[in-house]
Design a protein around this motif. Structure first.
Motif, PDB file in Angstrom:
ATOM      1  N   THR A 360       2.300  10.924  -6.730  1.00 56.81           N
ATOM      2  CA  THR A 360       3.365  10.847  -5.726  1.00 56.81           C
ATOM      3  C   THR A 360       4.593  10.134  -6.306  1.00 56.81           C
ATOM      4  O   THR A 360       4.473   9.079  -6.948  1.00 56.81           O
ATOM      5  N   GLY A 361       5.764  10.691  -6.065  1.00 55.88           N
ATOM      6  CA  GLY A 361       6.988  10.108  -6.579  1.00 55.88           C
ATOM      7  C   GLY A 361       7.823   9.447  -5.498  1.00 55.88           C
ATOM      8  O   GLY A 361       7.390   9.300  -4.345  1.00 55.88           O
ATOM      9  N   GLY A 362       9.042   9.043  -5.861  1.00 53.59           N
ATOM     10  CA  GLY A 362       9.976   8.459  -4.908  1.00 53.59           C
ATOM     11  C   GLY A 362       9.555   7.076  -4.442  1.00 53.59           C
ATOM     12  O   GLY A 362       8.747   6.384  -5.057  1.00 53.59           O
ATOM     13  N   SER A 363      10.132   6.668  -3.319  1.00 58.72           N
ATOM     14  CA  SER A 363       9.836   5.335  -2.774  1.00 58.72           C
ATOM     15  C   SER A 363       8.370   5.224  -2.348  1.00 58.72           C
ATOM     16  O   SER A 363       7.760   4.157  -2.470  1.00 58.72           O
ATOM     17  N   LYS A 364       7.822   6.349  -1.865  1.00 53.05           N
ATOM     18  CA  LYS A 364       6.407   6.338  -1.484  1.00 53.05           C
ATOM     19  C   LYS A 364       5.534   6.090  -2.715  1.00 53.05           C
ATOM     20  O   LYS A 364       4.561   5.332  -2.658  1.00 53.05           O
ATOM     21  N   GLY A 365       5.878   6.718  -3.825  1.00 45.05           N
ATOM     22  CA  GLY A 365       5.129   6.520  -5.060  1.00 45.05           C
ATOM     23  C   GLY A 365       5.152   5.079  -5.534  1.00 45.05           C
ATOM     24  O   GLY A 365       4.154   4.564  -6.059  1.00 45.05           O
ATOM     25  N   LYS A 366       6.300   4.415  -5.375  1.00 46.11           N
ATOM     26  CA  LYS A 366       6.411   3.010  -5.767  1.00 46.11           C
ATOM     27  C   LYS A 366       5.507   2.127  -4.908  1.00 46.11           C
ATOM     28  O   LYS A 366       4.861   1.203  -5.413  1.00 46.11           O
ATOM     29  N   LYS A 367       5.463   2.419  -3.616  1.00 47.51           N
ATOM     30  CA  LYS A 367       4.585   1.649  -2.728  1.00 47.51           C
ATOM     31  C   LYS A 367       3.119   1.865  -3.083  1.00 47.51           C
ATOM     32  O   LYS A 367       2.305   0.939  -3.049  1.00 47.51           O
ATOM     33  N   ILE A 368       2.762   3.104  -3.422  1.00 53.00           N
ATOM     34  CA  ILE A 368       1.383   3.404  -3.808  1.00 53.00           C
ATOM     35  C   ILE A 368       1.025   2.682  -5.101  1.00 53.00           C
ATOM     36  O   ILE A 368      -0.085   2.146  -5.244  1.00 53.00           O
ATOM     37  N   LYS A 369       1.966   2.638  -6.037  1.00 52.80           N
ATOM     38  CA  LYS A 369       1.729   1.931  -7.299  1.00 52.80           C
ATOM     39  C   LYS A 369       1.469   0.447  -7.045  1.00 52.80           C
ATOM     40  O   LYS A 369       0.571  -0.157  -7.664  1.00 52.80           O
ATOM     41  N   LEU A 370       2.229  -0.150  -6.125  1.00 49.11           N
ATOM     42  CA  LEU A 370       2.007  -1.558  -5.774  1.00 49.11           C
ATOM     43  C   LEU A 370       0.646  -1.751  -5.105  1.00 49.11           C
ATOM     44  O   LEU A 370      -0.010  -2.777  -5.314  1.00 49.11           O
ATOM     45  N   ALA A 371       0.228  -0.762  -4.297  1.00 47.13           N
ATOM     46  CA  ALA A 371      -1.067  -0.855  -3.622  1.00 47.13           C
ATOM     47  C   ALA A 371      -2.217  -0.869  -4.625  1.00 47.13           C
ATOM     48  O   ALA A 371      -3.245  -1.515  -4.406  1.00 47.13           O
ATOM     49  N   PHE A 372      -2.040  -0.169  -5.752  1.00 48.34           N
ATOM     50  CA  PHE A 372      -3.085  -0.118  -6.775  1.00 48.34           C
ATOM     51  C   PHE A 372      -3.003  -1.279  -7.765  1.00 48.34           C
ATOM     52  O   PHE A 372      -3.901  -1.443  -8.599  1.00 48.34           O
ATOM     53  N   ALA A 373      -1.956  -2.089  -7.712  1.00 46.11           N
ATOM     54  CA  ALA A 373      -1.747  -3.163  -8.687  1.00 46.11           C
ATOM     55  C   ALA A 373      -2.925  -4.134  -8.800  1.00 46.11           C
ATOM     56  O   ALA A 373      -3.281  -4.544  -9.912  1.00 46.11           O
ATOM     57  N   PRO A 374      -3.572  -4.537  -7.693  1.00 45.22           N
ATOM     58  CA  PRO A 374      -4.692  -5.496  -7.820  1.00 45.22           C
ATOM     59  C   PRO A 374      -5.843  -5.001  -8.685  1.00 45.22           C
ATOM     60  O   PRO A 374      -6.616  -5.809  -9.203  1.00 45.22           O
ATOM     61  N   CYS A 387      -8.015  -0.718  -2.412  1.00 44.73           N
ATOM     62  CA  CYS A 387      -6.698  -0.249  -2.850  1.00 44.73           C
ATOM     63  C   CYS A 387      -6.521   1.238  -2.565  1.00 44.73           C
ATOM     64  O   CYS A 387      -5.420   1.689  -2.219  1.00 44.73           O
ATOM     65  N   LEU A 388      -7.589   1.991  -2.703  1.00 50.33           N
ATOM     66  CA  LEU A 388      -7.532   3.423  -2.428  1.00 50.33           C
ATOM     67  C   LEU A 388      -7.205   3.683  -0.962  1.00 50.33           C
ATOM     68  O   LEU A 388      -6.386   4.550  -0.633  1.00 50.33           O
ATOM     69  N   LEU A 389      -7.816   2.906  -0.061  1.00 52.47           N
ATOM     70  CA  LEU A 389      -7.572   3.081   1.373  1.00 52.47           C
ATOM     71  C   LEU A 389      -6.140   2.677   1.744  1.00 52.47           C
ATOM     72  O   LEU A 389      -5.489   3.336   2.559  1.00 52.47           O
ATOM     73  N   ARG A 390      -5.655   1.606   1.153  1.00 53.11           N
ATOM     74  CA  ARG A 390      -4.263   1.194   1.414  1.00 53.11           C
ATOM     75  C   ARG A 390      -3.282   2.273   0.931  1.00 53.11           C
ATOM     76  O   ARG A 390      -2.340   2.631   1.642  1.00 53.11           O
ATOM     77  N   ALA A 391      -3.521   2.760  -0.288  1.00 53.28           N
ATOM     78  CA  ALA A 391      -2.630   3.780  -0.850  1.00 53.28           C
ATOM     79  C   ALA A 391      -2.705   5.078  -0.054  1.00 53.28           C
ATOM     80  O   ALA A 391      -1.691   5.764   0.132  1.00 53.28           O
TER      81      ALA A 391
END
Length: 513
Positions: A360-374, A387-391
């Motif tokens: 996923t790209g764009g602003s949504k992709g950035k949020k998903i990337k942060l969700a997987f950071a932990p 993290c998968l459920l949050r993303a």
């Protein structure tokens, strides 16, 4: 050369396991193994097998191919239907695992329901009807002559079909009615209609009317699931038949069951009062489990009919709000194991879902990337699931912060004040100064400002148990998280998995690419 015998440990519950020896060697398929287990341990009904998977810390996952096990493997048996005799009925009654067997208020009752079948099986009709259909089918096969059923014959067929449908649902959907009509003309091709493109459109319409009449008949006989929708049970200012129809909307099997044989409102109220003292005792799980199963229909009718507030309901039924009993209640309502099914499906789709989300790209992709950071710091299964459920929530254009509430243990008073106003959510109390590897001080579920479960360990377990709470107290999904919970229900729990919204259907298609 004759194959060497194999031995397996067969688990029926937390404290109940048996040794299985198969002299002919390893079965060729999972179905053959199931049949052998049922034969040796005298089990009736459908079962599901699970095995210890080393990839997931030896937790049990569904056994789909025989190559996943070998000699001396441990296999777990989960009952998928009522068991009348044999090991699951006799030796498993003392186990403390509430998700291993289906516990109904009246397990021997003919009114107990099952999940809607993948393929609807046409019942055997009354003898005179079967004679007419057999003769007509033979005429159709030899000379392609269709049967024009008399009014009585058609009525008898529809009556039998309605009696079979009611074993699964009182309010079948349009697609389910259509599947029955289609199965009818496949089983009896002489009944195919020449005037419709599908060959069964008229049967479908007739069956809809028959089901409405059949529900009226059952309501007059006192069936609670239909009685709650009678006009006298509706508000005086809104006495229309279609107002606030109370019926299964999330694939509930036992939505509003009748009382067990021999039980009355007063006797079950006495059991409820007795439960209030039993839950105060220590090491009393077996008694609580038995009484909760016995009072299921009484509790369920209260939930469906009265729609009580959570605080009031928890006061009346404190025994329900524990992890084992939430799992058991979900099993009674849906006949599906809660946590094992949820995690098995989540883990099954995890790799493909993670690849999809990270594309996923764009602003949504950035949020998903942060969700997987932990997961960069903590690669445990629990953290990956969380993290998968949050993303996933972000991917579905819904806000995970409206469901997941996070607080620090150093600010307990402020956290409690905030939780008192939370209508629906999962909270985690994190240790101040901790990182992604630090276990939360507490994880729990709050509904209408009331903490209903706590000490759940991790957010993914809390998600699974939240689904159990939703079913147990008959809640609707919050509008702002409707799609997320549809995915949890229909993809991860496989409940009503054939009727998907457009967004969830697109997600499912991508998961199977």
């Amino acid at each position: 050369m004759m194959a060497a015998p194999v031995k397996m440990r067969i688990v029926f519950g937390d404290d109940n396991a048996e040794k299985l020896t198969i002299e002919s060697g390893m079965p060729k398929s999972v179905e053959d193994l199931s049949n052998e287990i049922k034969r040796q341990f005298d089990i009736e009904g459908d079962i599901r097998l699970q095995y210890m998977d080393s990839d997931f810390d030896n937790n049990f996952v569904n056994l789909n191919q025989i190559s996943d096990i070998q000699d001396k493997s441990t296999v777990k048996v989960i009952s998928l239907s009522d068991v009348s005799q044999g090991c699951l009925n006799q030796s498993c009654e003392d186990t403390s695992s509430s998700s291993d067997t289906i516990i109904l208020s009246s397990p021997d009752s003919v009114t107990a329901r099952s999940q809607w079948p993948t393929e609807f099986k046409i019942p055997t009709f009354p003898y005179d009807v079967e004679m007419q259909l057999q003769s007509a089918n033979q005429a159709f096969m030899s000379s392609r002559v269709f049967l024009n059923p008399s009014h009585k014959l058609k009525s008898d067929i529809l009556e039998s079909l309605a009696a079979q449908i009611i074993r699964f649902k009182a309010y079948p959907s349009n697609l389910e009615i259509e599947s029955v009509a289609e199965a009818l003309i496949k089983a009896h091709p002489c009944l195919r209609e020449q005037g419709s493109s599908s060959g069964y459109y008229g049967w479908k319409i007739s069956l809809k009317y028959k089901m409405a009449n059949y529900r009226t008949k059952l309501r007059n006989l006192g069936c609670p699931e239909m009685r709650i929708n009678s006009l006298k049970n509706k508000p005086a200012d809104k006495c229309q038949p279609a107002h606030n129809i109370k019926k299964p909307r999330k694939a509930e099997v036992n939505f509003c069951p009748p009382y067990p044989a021999g039980e009355t409102l007063d006797s079950l109220e006495g059991e409820r009062v007795s439960l209030l003292s039993e839950v105060q005792k220590r090491h009393n799980n077996a008694v609580i489990k038995e009484k909760m199963a016995k009072t299921f229909a009484y509790r369920r009718q209260e939930v469906v009919r009265d729609q009580p507030m959570i605080a009031e309901f928890k006061t009346r039924w404190p025994g329900l709000f524990t992890v084992p009993e939430v799992e058991a209640e979900f099993m009674r309502i849906t006949t599906v194991p809660l946590v094992t099914t949820f995690f098995a499906q989540l883990d099954n789709h995890a790799d493909q879902l993670q690849r999809l989300l990270k594309k996923t790209g764009g602003s949504k992709g950035k949020k998903i990337k942060l969700a997987f950071a932990p997961t960069a710091q903590n690669e445990t299964v629990e953290k990956k699931r969380e993290c998968l459920l949050r993303a996933l929530c972000i991917y579905l254009n819904e806000d995970p912060s409206s469901l997941f509430k996070e607080y620090l243990d150093s600010d307990g008073c402020a956290a409690q004040r905030d939780l008192d106003h939370v209508v629906f959510g999962i909270y985690s109390i994190n240790v101040e100064g901790g990182d992604a590897t630090t276990i939360p001080a507490d994880v729990g579920i709050v509904i209408e400002g009331v903490g209903v479960l706590h000490d759940l360990g991790d957010l993914s377990s809390a998600c699974a148990l939240l689904m159990g709470v939703i079913y147990a107290v008959n809640l609707s999904y919050p509008q702002e998280l409707k799609t997320f919970f549809e995915v949890l229900q229909k993809i991860f729990l496989q409940l009503d998995a054939t009727r998907l919204s457009t967004k969830v259907q697109m997600l499912k298609n991508k998961l199977y690419e």
